[in-house]
Design a protein around this motif. Structure first.
Motif, mmCIF file in Angstrom:
data_model
loop_
_atom_site.group_PDB
_atom_site.id
_atom_site.type_symbol
_atom_site.label_atom_id
_atom_site.label_comp_id
_atom_site.label_asym_id
_atom_site.label_seq_id
_atom_site.Cartn_x
_atom_site.Cartn_y
_atom_site.Cartn_z
ATOM 1 N N UNK A 184 54.041 6.582 -0.961
ATOM 2 C CA UNK A 184 52.822 7.388 -0.930
ATOM 3 C C UNK A 184 51.600 6.486 -1.073
ATOM 4 N N UNK A 185 50.624 6.642 -0.180
ATOM 5 C CA UNK A 185 49.365 5.908 -0.276
ATOM 6 C C UNK A 185 49.635 4.404 -0.374
ATOM 7 N N UNK A 213 48.723 3.683 3.498
ATOM 8 C CA UNK A 213 47.765 2.686 3.986
ATOM 9 C C UNK A 213 48.579 1.598 4.675
ATOM 10 N N UNK A 214 48.380 1.430 5.981
ATOM 11 C CA UNK A 214 49.235 0.506 6.722
ATOM 12 C C UNK A 214 48.465 -0.434 7.639
ATOM 13 N N UNK A 215 47.153 -0.475 7.498
ATOM 14 C CA UNK A 215 46.356 -1.283 8.431
ATOM 15 C C UNK A 215 46.657 -2.770 8.309
ATOM 16 N N UNK A 216 47.133 -3.227 7.142
ATOM 17 C CA UNK A 216 47.406 -4.651 6.979
ATOM 18 C C UNK A 216 48.554 -5.112 7.885
ATOM 19 N N UNK A 217 49.323 -4.155 8.420
ATOM 20 C CA UNK A 217 50.448 -4.499 9.292
ATOM 21 C C UNK A 217 50.146 -4.239 10.768
ATOM 22 N N UNK A 218 48.873 -4.055 11.105
ATOM 23 C CA UNK A 218 48.538 -3.664 12.485
ATOM 24 C C UNK A 218 48.982 -4.703 13.514
ATOM 25 N N UNK A 219 49.074 -5.964 13.105
ATOM 26 C CA UNK A 219 49.488 -7.018 14.036
ATOM 27 C C UNK A 219 50.935 -7.439 13.850
ATOM 28 N N UNK A 220 51.664 -6.754 12.956
ATOM 29 C CA UNK A 220 53.076 -7.075 12.716
ATOM 30 C C UNK A 220 53.932 -6.335 13.734
ATOM 31 N N UNK A 221 54.753 -7.045 14.510
ATOM 32 C CA UNK A 221 55.555 -6.366 15.530
ATOM 33 C C UNK A 221 56.632 -5.480 14.922
ATOM 34 N N UNK A 237 41.987 13.602 4.937
ATOM 35 C CA UNK A 237 42.238 12.605 3.898
ATOM 36 C C UNK A 237 40.902 12.024 3.420
ATOM 37 N N UNK A 238 40.579 12.240 2.146
ATOM 38 C CA UNK A 238 39.267 11.842 1.656
ATOM 39 C C UNK A 238 39.122 10.344 1.424
ATOM 40 N N UNK A 239 40.222 9.587 1.565
ATOM 41 C CA UNK A 239 40.120 8.134 1.530
ATOM 42 C C UNK A 239 40.037 7.542 2.935
ATOM 43 N N UNK A 240 40.058 8.429 3.930
ATOM 44 C CA UNK A 240 39.911 7.976 5.316
ATOM 45 C C UNK A 240 41.139 7.305 5.891
ATOM 46 N N UNK A 241 42.331 7.628 5.368
ATOM 47 C CA UNK A 241 43.542 6.939 5.798
ATOM 48 C C UNK A 241 44.296 7.644 6.923
#
Length: 298
Positions: A184-185, A213-221, A237-241
Motif C-alpha cells: 500500500x502506498x 508509488x511506483x514512479x522510481x521504477x519507470x525506467x526498469x524493464x 488520490x489526494x497525494x496525486x499517485x
C-alpha cells in the motif's frame, strides 16, 4: 468532567488499540528478517515505536530499524497453499499497521491464505511520524531528501521477505510458487520493487500494489517472467499517485503480461480496510476474485 468529544476520542483510541492487540495476538510468530544489523544499515540505538495516530486515525509503527515478518496462519480446514507478504504504507516514515497490515492479513487468512505482515525499515522520526510526514510532504523536495536513503533499504526488505518465505515455504505449509506480495502506498513501492527487481529465488507469484508509488521504477524493464499484476487506486488520490498506478498497469500491458486495474472514481489515498460506504470498501473482494481467477485460492 470530560466533554463528549474527549470521551469519544478516548473510546476510539482504546478501541483501535484493542483491535491492534487482538490482531497481534492472532499472529503466531514474529520473524526477524536478518540475524543482526540489516545489510546497508548501521547499528541504531532508538527504539521502534507503536502508537495511535490522531492524524491518520489508526495505529501506526515508526522507527523500524530491524525488519520483521508478523505471521498469520489459516486453519487447517481452509489453508490453500498460497501465501502473501503484506507491506503497509506510510511514506517510508511510518507504517499504517492495522488498516494496511493486520486487517488485510486476517481477511486473507480467513480465506485460506498464509500471510506475513512486513515491517520494513523506515526513516528516523520523532514523537509523531505521521505529523512529520504531513509537514514534510508539503515540500516535496524536502520530503524526498528525507526518505531517499531509506527507500532502497525498504525495497531490499521486500525482496528479502519474498526470498525468506519462499525458502521456508514447507515450514508454513505453502507452495514456494504460490507466494505473492501486496503493498500500500509506500508499501506499493516495496511491492513493485519485488515485482521488477527479484532474483529467481524471490520471484513473486503475484503482485498487488494498492495506490502505490511506483514512479522510481519507470525506467526498469518488466522481467520476461513477470508475475500477474493487480492494482487498486482512486482517481481522486489526494497525494496525486493515481497516474502512477495507471502507468504501472500500462507498463505490464505493453510487456504483454497479465494485469488488472481497478481505478475507483472516489476513495482518496489510504482507504485500506477502512469502510466509507463507497465501492473502495470492496477492493479486497475484487483482489480475492482476481486471485481465484489466477488459481491461487484453490
Amino acid at each position: 468532567m470530560l466533554d463528549s468529544g474527549a470521551m469519544k476520542s478516548i473510546f476510539l483510541r482504546t478501541f483501535c488499540l484493542v483491535l491492534f492487540l487482538a490482531s497481534c495476538a492472532a499472529a503466531q510468530d514474529v520473524i526477524p528478517l536478518h540475524p543482526g544489523t540489516p545489510p546497508g544499515s548501521s547499528p541504531e540505538n532508538y527504539p521502534e515505536k507503536e502508537y495511535f495516530s490522531k492524524l491518520w486515525d489508526t495505529e501506526v509503527v515508526s522507527n523500524v530499524t530491524k525488519p520483521t515478518l508478523l505471521v498469520f496462519k489459516p486453519s487447517a480446514a481452509t489453508k490453500n497453499g498460497t501465501a502473501a507478504v503484506i507491506c503497509p504504507g506510510g511514506g517510508f516514515m511510518a507504517l499504517s499497521i492495522t488498516s494496511e497490515g493486520t486487517e488485510v492479513a486476517k481477511y486473507l487468512t480467513d480465506r485460506g491464505v498464509t500471510t506475513f505482515v512486513l515491517k520494513y525499515r523506515l526513516a528516523h522520526t520523532g514523537d509523531d511520524a505521521t505529523q512529520e510526514f504531513a509537514t514534510l510532504f508539503a515540500d516535496r523536495q524536502k520530503f524526498h531528501d528525507t526518505v531517499a536513503k531509506v527507500i532502497p533499504l525498504s525495497v531490499a526488505d521486500g525482496l528479502a521477505a519474498m526470498i525468506y518465505v519462499r525458502q521456508h515455504a514447507a515450514e508454513f505449509g505453502v507452495s514456494p510458487d504460490r507466494v505473492g506480495i501486496i503493498g500500500f502506498s509506500a508499501g506499493g513501492t516495496v511491492a513493485a520493487g519485488a515485482a521488477l527487481q527479484y532474483k529467481p529465488e524471490g520471484r513473486p507469484a503475484f503482485v498487488a500494489p494498492i495506490y502505490g508509488a511506483a514512479s522510481m521504477f519507470k525506467d526498469t524493464p518488466v522481467p520476461a517472467d513477470a508475475p500477474p499484476l493487480f492494482i487498486g487506486a482512486a482517481t481522486d488520490d489526494n497525494l496525486g499517485l493515481a497516474p502512477e498506478s495507471v502507468a504501472l498497469y500500462q507498463k505490464w500491458v505493453d510487456a504483454h503480461k497479465s494485469a488488472e486495474l481497478h481505478m475507483y472514481a472516489k476513495g482518496g489515498h489510504g482507504f485500506g480496510m477502512h469502510q466509507h460506504n463507497i465501492p473502495t470498501d470492496h477492493w479486497i473482494d475484487r483482489l480475492v476474485d482476481w486471485l481465484q481467477l489466477q488459481g491461487f485460492m484453490k
